[in-house]
Scaffold this motif. Structure first.
Motif, PDB file in Angstrom:
ATOM      1  N   ILE A   1      43.935  40.159  48.669  1.00 46.18           N
ATOM      2  CA  ILE A   1      42.474  39.880  47.915  1.00 46.18           C
ATOM      3  C   ILE A   1      41.477  39.975  48.654  1.00 46.18           C
ATOM      4  O   ILE A   1      41.587  39.506  49.901  1.00 46.18           O
ATOM      5  CB  ILE A   1      42.488  38.478  47.030  1.00 46.18           C
ATOM      6  N   LYS A   2      40.463  40.831  48.292  1.00 47.65           N
ATOM      7  CA  LYS A   2      39.376  41.294  49.268  1.00 47.65           C
ATOM      8  C   LYS A   2      38.115  41.681  48.937  1.00 47.65           C
ATOM      9  O   LYS A   2      38.272  42.299  47.587  1.00 47.65           O
ATOM     10  CB  LYS A   2      39.847  42.136  50.437  1.00 47.65           C
TER      11      LYS A   2
ATOM     12  N   ARG B   1      29.320  47.689  43.446  1.00 48.84           N
ATOM     13  CA  ARG B   1      28.465  46.630  42.769  1.00 48.84           C
ATOM     14  C   ARG B   1      28.557  45.405  43.731  1.00 48.84           C
ATOM     15  O   ARG B   1      29.580  45.231  44.589  1.00 48.84           O
ATOM     16  CB  ARG B   1      29.451  46.008  41.380  1.00 48.84           C
ATOM     17  N   ALA B   2      27.769  44.701  43.642  1.00 45.74           N
ATOM     18  CA  ALA B   2      27.395  43.587  44.478  1.00 45.74           C
ATOM     19  C   ALA B   2      28.175  42.544  44.108  1.00 45.74           C
ATOM     20  O   ALA B   2      28.757  42.060  42.766  1.00 45.74           O
ATOM     21  CB  ALA B   2      25.758  42.866  44.588  1.00 45.74           C
ATOM     22  N   HIS B   3      28.916  41.674  45.113  1.00 39.70           N
ATOM     23  CA  HIS B   3      29.594  40.553  44.944  1.00 39.70           C
ATOM     24  C   HIS B   3      31.186  40.645  44.148  1.00 39.70           C
ATOM     25  O   HIS B   3      31.677  39.937  43.570  1.00 39.70           O
ATOM     26  CB  HIS B   3      29.064  39.559  43.897  1.00 39.70           C
ATOM     27  N   ALA B   4      31.670  42.100  44.512  1.00 39.99           N
ATOM     28  CA  ALA B   4      32.793  42.578  43.789  1.00 39.99           C
ATOM     29  C   ALA B   4      34.012  42.074  44.796  1.00 39.99           C
ATOM     30  O   ALA B   4      33.842  42.287  46.060  1.00 39.99           O
ATOM     31  CB  ALA B   4      32.676  43.971  43.706  1.00 39.99           C
ATOM     32  N   PHE B   5      35.122  42.093  44.248  1.00 36.11           N
ATOM     33  CA  PHE B   5      36.547  41.930  45.103  1.00 36.11           C
ATOM     34  C   PHE B   5      37.438  42.408  44.163  1.00 36.11           C
ATOM     35  O   PHE B   5      37.460  42.555  43.134  1.00 36.11           O
ATOM     36  CB  PHE B   5      36.539  40.487  45.555  1.00 36.11           C
ATOM     37  N   GLU B   6      38.708  42.614  45.094  1.00 38.95           N
ATOM     38  CA  GLU B   6      39.752  43.235  44.363  1.00 38.95           C
ATOM     39  C   GLU B   6      40.998  42.441  44.348  1.00 38.95           C
ATOM     40  O   GLU B   6      41.090  41.819  45.649  1.00 38.95           O
ATOM     41  CB  GLU B   6      39.987  44.737  44.856  1.00 38.95           C
TER      42      GLU B   6
ATOM     43  N   THR C   1      45.667  47.298  40.753  1.00 40.76           N
ATOM     44  CA  THR C   1      44.589  46.786  41.316  1.00 40.76           C
ATOM     45  C   THR C   1      43.418  46.326  40.330  1.00 40.76           C
ATOM     46  O   THR C   1      42.958  47.110  39.725  1.00 40.76           O
ATOM     47  CB  THR C   1      43.823  47.554  42.689  1.00 40.76           C
ATOM     48  N   MET C   2      43.246  44.910  40.326  1.00 43.45           N
ATOM     49  CA  MET C   2      42.188  44.423  39.417  1.00 43.45           C
ATOM     50  C   MET C   2      40.808  44.092  40.230  1.00 43.45           C
ATOM     51  O   MET C   2      40.858  43.993  41.238  1.00 43.45           O
ATOM     52  CB  MET C   2      42.533  43.321  38.769  1.00 43.45           C
ATOM     53  N   PHE C   3      39.537  44.500  39.554  1.00 44.02           N
ATOM     54  CA  PHE C   3      38.515  44.268  40.167  1.00 44.02           C
ATOM     55  C   PHE C   3      37.648  43.213  39.472  1.00 44.02           C
ATOM     56  O   PHE C   3      37.751  43.030  38.313  1.00 44.02           O
ATOM     57  CB  PHE C   3      37.585  45.730  40.054  1.00 44.02           C
ATOM     58  N   PHE C   4      36.910  42.350  39.984  1.00 41.17           N
ATOM     59  CA  PHE C   4      36.031  41.284  39.610  1.00 41.17           C
ATOM     60  C   PHE C   4      34.806  41.402  40.228  1.00 41.17           C
ATOM     61  O   PHE C   4      34.621  41.730  41.336  1.00 41.17           O
ATOM     62  CB  PHE C   4      36.745  39.846  40.007  1.00 41.17           C
TER      63      PHE C   4
ATOM     64  N   VAL D   1      42.312  32.275  46.347  1.00 40.12           N
ATOM     65  CA  VAL D   1      43.242  32.913  45.833  1.00 40.12           C
ATOM     66  C   VAL D   1      44.059  33.315  47.288  1.00 40.12           C
ATOM     67  O   VAL D   1      45.284  33.329  47.193  1.00 40.12           O
ATOM     68  CB  VAL D   1      42.725  34.175  45.323  1.00 40.12           C
ATOM     69  N   GLY D   2      43.461  33.751  48.438  1.00 36.32           N
ATOM     70  CA  GLY D   2      44.096  34.013  49.556  1.00 36.32           C
ATOM     71  C   GLY D   2      44.810  32.894  49.823  1.00 36.32           C
ATOM     72  O   GLY D   2      46.173  33.072  50.234  1.00 36.32           O
ATOM     73  N   ARG D   3      44.557  31.559  49.968  1.00 39.47           N
ATOM     74  CA  ARG D   3      45.476  30.277  50.072  1.00 39.47           C
ATOM     75  C   ARG D   3      46.622  30.253  49.215  1.00 39.47           C
ATOM     76  O   ARG D   3      47.592  30.195  49.623  1.00 39.47           O
ATOM     77  CB  ARG D   3      44.696  29.132  50.066  1.00 39.47           C
ATOM     78  N   ALA D   4      46.137  30.621  48.077  1.00 39.78           N
ATOM     79  CA  ALA D   4      47.569  30.484  46.818  1.00 39.78           C
ATOM     80  C   ALA D   4      48.476  31.479  47.313  1.00 39.78           C
ATOM     81  O   ALA D   4      49.792  31.348  47.164  1.00 39.78           O
ATOM     82  CB  ALA D   4      46.813  30.475  45.436  1.00 39.78           C
ATOM     83  N   ILE D   5      48.110  32.445  47.723  1.00 38.92           N
ATOM     84  CA  ILE D   5      48.833  33.883  48.077  1.00 38.92           C
ATOM     85  C   ILE D   5      49.802  33.372  49.268  1.00 38.92           C
ATOM     86  O   ILE D   5      51.070  33.725  48.996  1.00 38.92           O
ATOM     87  CB  ILE D   5      48.226  35.195  48.282  1.00 38.92           C
ATOM     88  N   VAL D   6      49.176  32.838  50.125  1.00 38.74           N
ATOM     89  CA  VAL D   6      49.790  32.213  51.473  1.00 38.74           C
ATOM     90  C   VAL D   6      50.910  31.228  50.878  1.00 38.74           C
ATOM     91  O   VAL D   6      52.091  31.165  51.329  1.00 38.74           O
ATOM     92  CB  VAL D   6      49.088  31.875  52.625  1.00 38.74           C
TER      93      VAL D   6
END
Length: 134
Positions: free
Chosen positions: A77-78, A86-91, A98-101, A116-121
């Protein structure tokens, strides 16, 4: 019959997670549609290694998520402002997609990436714990 099938599929994806209380993180994000690539505002909930999304923030035991992502399928997630312009976007990337938000602010974006990064770890650590290290 179709309603019953939808309910069974939803319960299978939910896998017993009581998403309607004590989420690890929740809030509004814009998500691009899977088939029709328009941006839609959805209520997201992160809990127990899954990300659920709904049309409304009024979520209870009978709510059926519009979608679910299993964190164990996630690779990364990054930030993605430069990717989709787009401002404030992450994938969020899995092996297959790959989903974009888009978050409402940079602070919200960073908080989602961190949570989400902590959850992935945590998820990857539990997989290693389950199977032993190689």
């Amino acid at each position: 019959m179709a309603q019953l099938l939808n309910r069974l599929r939803a319960e299978e994806r939910i896998a017993g997670v009581e998403f309607w209380h004590s989420p690890e993180r929740c809030g509004w994000l814009m998500k691009q549609g899977e088939y029709i690539k328009t941006w839609r505002r959805r209520w997201f909930i992160l809990k127990q290694g899954k990300i659920f999304w709904f049309k409304t923030e009024e979520v209870g035991p009978s709510s059926i998520p519009r979608g679910v992502v299993d964190i164990s399928r996630c690779l990364s997630i990054k930030g993605a402002e430069d990717v989709i312009n787009r401002a404030h976007a992450f994938e969020l990337s899995t092996h297959s997609e790959t989903m974009f938000f888009i978050a409402d602010s940079d602070k919200e974006k960073e908080e989602w990436i961190s949570s989400v990064g902590r959850a992935i770890v945590r998820q990857s650590k539990s997989v290693v714990d389950d199977y032993g290290s190689y």
